[in-house]
Motif scaffolding. Structure first.
Motif, PDB file in Angstrom:
ATOM      1  N   MET A  35      -4.159  -1.477  -9.719  1.00  0.00           N
ATOM      2  CA  MET A  35      -5.215  -0.944 -10.586  1.00  0.00           C
ATOM      3  C   MET A  35      -6.105   0.037  -9.809  1.00  0.00           C
ATOM      4  SD  MET A  35      -6.151  -4.465 -12.564  1.00  0.00           S
ATOM      5  CE  MET A  35      -7.682  -3.922 -13.281  1.00  0.00           C
ATOM      6  N   LYS A  36      -6.417  -0.330  -8.561  1.00  0.00           N
ATOM      7  CA  LYS A  36      -7.251   0.552  -7.721  1.00  0.00           C
ATOM      8  C   LYS A  36      -6.529   1.861  -7.419  1.00  0.00           C
ATOM      9  CE  LYS A  36     -10.133  -2.980  -5.552  1.00  0.00           C
ATOM     10  NZ  LYS A  36     -10.254  -3.902  -4.413  1.00  0.00           N
ATOM     11  N   ALA A  37      -5.197   1.805  -7.372  1.00  0.00           N
ATOM     12  CA  ALA A  37      -4.397   3.011  -7.101  1.00  0.00           C
ATOM     13  C   ALA A  37      -4.200   3.861  -8.352  1.00  0.00           C
ATOM     14  CB  ALA A  37      -3.049   2.606  -6.518  1.00  0.00           C
ATOM     15  N   GLY A  38      -4.696   3.380  -9.505  1.00  0.00           N
ATOM     16  CA  GLY A  38      -4.596   4.144 -10.743  1.00  0.00           C
ATOM     17  C   GLY A  38      -3.336   3.885 -11.547  1.00  0.00           C
ATOM     18  N   GLU A  85       0.824  -1.222   0.000  1.00  0.00           N
ATOM     19  CA  GLU A  85       0.000   0.000   0.000  1.00  0.00           C
ATOM     20  C   GLU A  85       0.851   1.261   0.000  1.00  0.00           C
ATOM     21  OE1 GLU A  85      -3.333   0.440   2.658  1.00  0.00           O
ATOM     22  OE2 GLU A  85      -3.896  -1.659   2.387  1.00  0.00           O
ATOM     23  N   LYS A 143       2.659   6.316  -7.148  1.00  0.00           N
ATOM     24  CA  LYS A 143       1.676   7.174  -7.820  1.00  0.00           C
ATOM     25  C   LYS A 143       2.036   8.646  -7.596  1.00  0.00           C
ATOM     26  CE  LYS A 143      -2.303   7.932  -9.927  1.00  0.00           C
ATOM     27  NZ  LYS A 143      -2.320   7.812 -11.381  1.00  0.00           N
ATOM     28  N   THR A 155      -4.271 -10.724  -6.448  1.00  0.00           N
ATOM     29  CA  THR A 155      -4.699  -9.973  -5.260  1.00  0.00           C
ATOM     30  C   THR A 155      -3.517  -9.375  -4.498  1.00  0.00           C
ATOM     31  OG1 THR A 155      -4.736 -12.056  -4.033  1.00  0.00           O
ATOM     32  CG2 THR A 155      -6.845 -11.264  -4.897  1.00  0.00           C
ATOM     33  N   ASN A 203      -6.450  -9.032 -16.011  1.00  0.00           N
ATOM     34  CA  ASN A 203      -6.358  -7.748 -15.309  1.00  0.00           C
ATOM     35  C   ASN A 203      -5.235  -6.862 -15.844  1.00  0.00           C
ATOM     36  OD1 ASN A 203      -8.513  -8.110 -13.386  1.00  0.00           O
ATOM     37  ND2 ASN A 203      -7.242  -9.685 -12.461  1.00  0.00           N
ATOM     38  N   ILE A 246      -4.341  -6.144  -8.481  1.00  0.00           N
ATOM     39  CA  ILE A 246      -5.636  -5.501  -8.191  1.00  0.00           C
ATOM     40  C   ILE A 246      -5.433  -4.212  -7.387  1.00  0.00           C
ATOM     41  CG2 ILE A 246      -7.959  -5.829  -7.214  1.00  0.00           C
ATOM     42  CD1 ILE A 246      -7.443  -7.744  -9.541  1.00  0.00           C
ATOM     43  N   PRO A 247      -4.620  -4.242  -6.305  1.00  0.00           N
ATOM     44  CA  PRO A 247      -4.366  -2.989  -5.579  1.00  0.00           C
ATOM     45  C   PRO A 247      -3.748  -1.903  -6.460  1.00  0.00           C
ATOM     46  CG  PRO A 247      -3.628  -4.859  -4.262  1.00  0.00           C
ATOM     47  CD  PRO A 247      -3.998  -5.389  -5.610  1.00  0.00           C
TER      48      PRO A 247
END
Length: 278
Positions: A145-148, A113, A120, A138, A170, A142-143
């Motif tokens: 992609m969620k972070a852009g 994280e 980013k 996972t 993904n 995926i994290p």
């Protein structure tokens, strides 16, 4: 959300040409010279920058890139300093896409994280993590992609039609097709074989397909660019860098220009593909 990678490939598509993607190792041969090289590459014609994250056990890398990683580590390069370099690059260039390429271990130690937030914020656009298969999405994919951030996957000559959907599931930004079986810098890419492989991958995805491994000359870069959306060159640039170092492995007055001059000739090769195809 559109990333710099998405924007760059959309722009190149409008121009009707293939991307020239360069790879260099962060911190090779030292932090200051490495940043100068990275800053010089877009001016030399690079459309997308791949920056290696040095790691002690780089299993997919050939001898040249392994040696580059070791030079960088010896010079004190860390993942945190790699992100600092990206931040330094972004002060003058806010458009060239940056992809960090490497292995999961340093990111895991950094903390997923925290790393994604820091990457980013520094101006990183995508990740290529060669030792995380789709089954481990996972963990980081995926994290990310969620972070852009785009998570870019490798497809190889051994990735069959049964496996390909899992590899592409993904993936975003672009697909990185490895033109030769084996480690980086081990053999030359065959443009006819690559062309057939790119066509096969494109039947499964609308993403751009960039081809790397085995591209060392403007002629090969041009031939690959006829069928692919991008040509990736790493080992040849790293070898040019190494050839410019002094007997102790330190940068010389020639180091930045040695890499930039080769990049410029390769970029001309890639750009020549458009005229040849018309």
């Amino acid at each position: 959300m559109t990333t710099r990678i998405d924007a760059k490939f959309a722009e190149l598509k409008r121009q009707g040409r293939s991307a020239f993607v360069t790879f260099v190792m962060a911190g090779d041969p030292d932090e200051k010279t490495s940043l100068e090289i990275i800053k010089a590459l877009p001016k030399a014609g690079a459309d997308v920058l791949e920056i290696g994250m040095p790691f002690t056990d780089p299993m997919a890398d050939g001898p040249s890139i392994q040696a580059a990683g070791l030079r960088a580590l010896k010079g004190g390069m860390t993942l945190r300093k790699t992100l600092e370099m990206v931040r330094g690059f972004r002060k003058d260039d806010d458009t060239t896409p940056i992809v960090l390429m490497g292995y999961y271990n340093p990111i895991y130690i950094y903390g997923v994280e925290t790393f994604l937030a820091d990457a980013k914020a520094a101006g990183v656009d995508g990740l290529i993590i060669v030792d995380l298969p789709p089954e481990e999405d996972t963990e980081l994919c995926i994290p990310a992609m969620k972070a852009g951030l785009n998570f870019i996957r490798l497809a190889t000559p051994t990735t069959d039609d049964k496996r390909l959907p899992a590899v592409l599931a993904n993936t975003s930004g672009f697909v990185y097709y490895v033109a030769v079986t084996g480690i980086t810098g081990s053999a030359a890419a065959d443009s006819k074989v690559v062309g057939a492989a790119v066509s096969r991958i494109k039947r499964h995805t609308a993403l751009p397909v960039c081809v790397g491994f085995g591209i060392r000359t403007p002629e090969v870069a041009r031939a690959i660019a006829e069928s692919a959306d991008g040509s990736v060159v790493g080992t040849a640039l790293v070898d040019a860098l190494k050839g410019s170092l002094d007997a102790e492995g330190r940068a010389t007055a020639r180091t930045v220009t040695a890499v930039a001059d080769l990049a410029a000739s390769l970029a001309q090769g890639v750009r020549g593909a458009k005229q040849a195809a018309e």
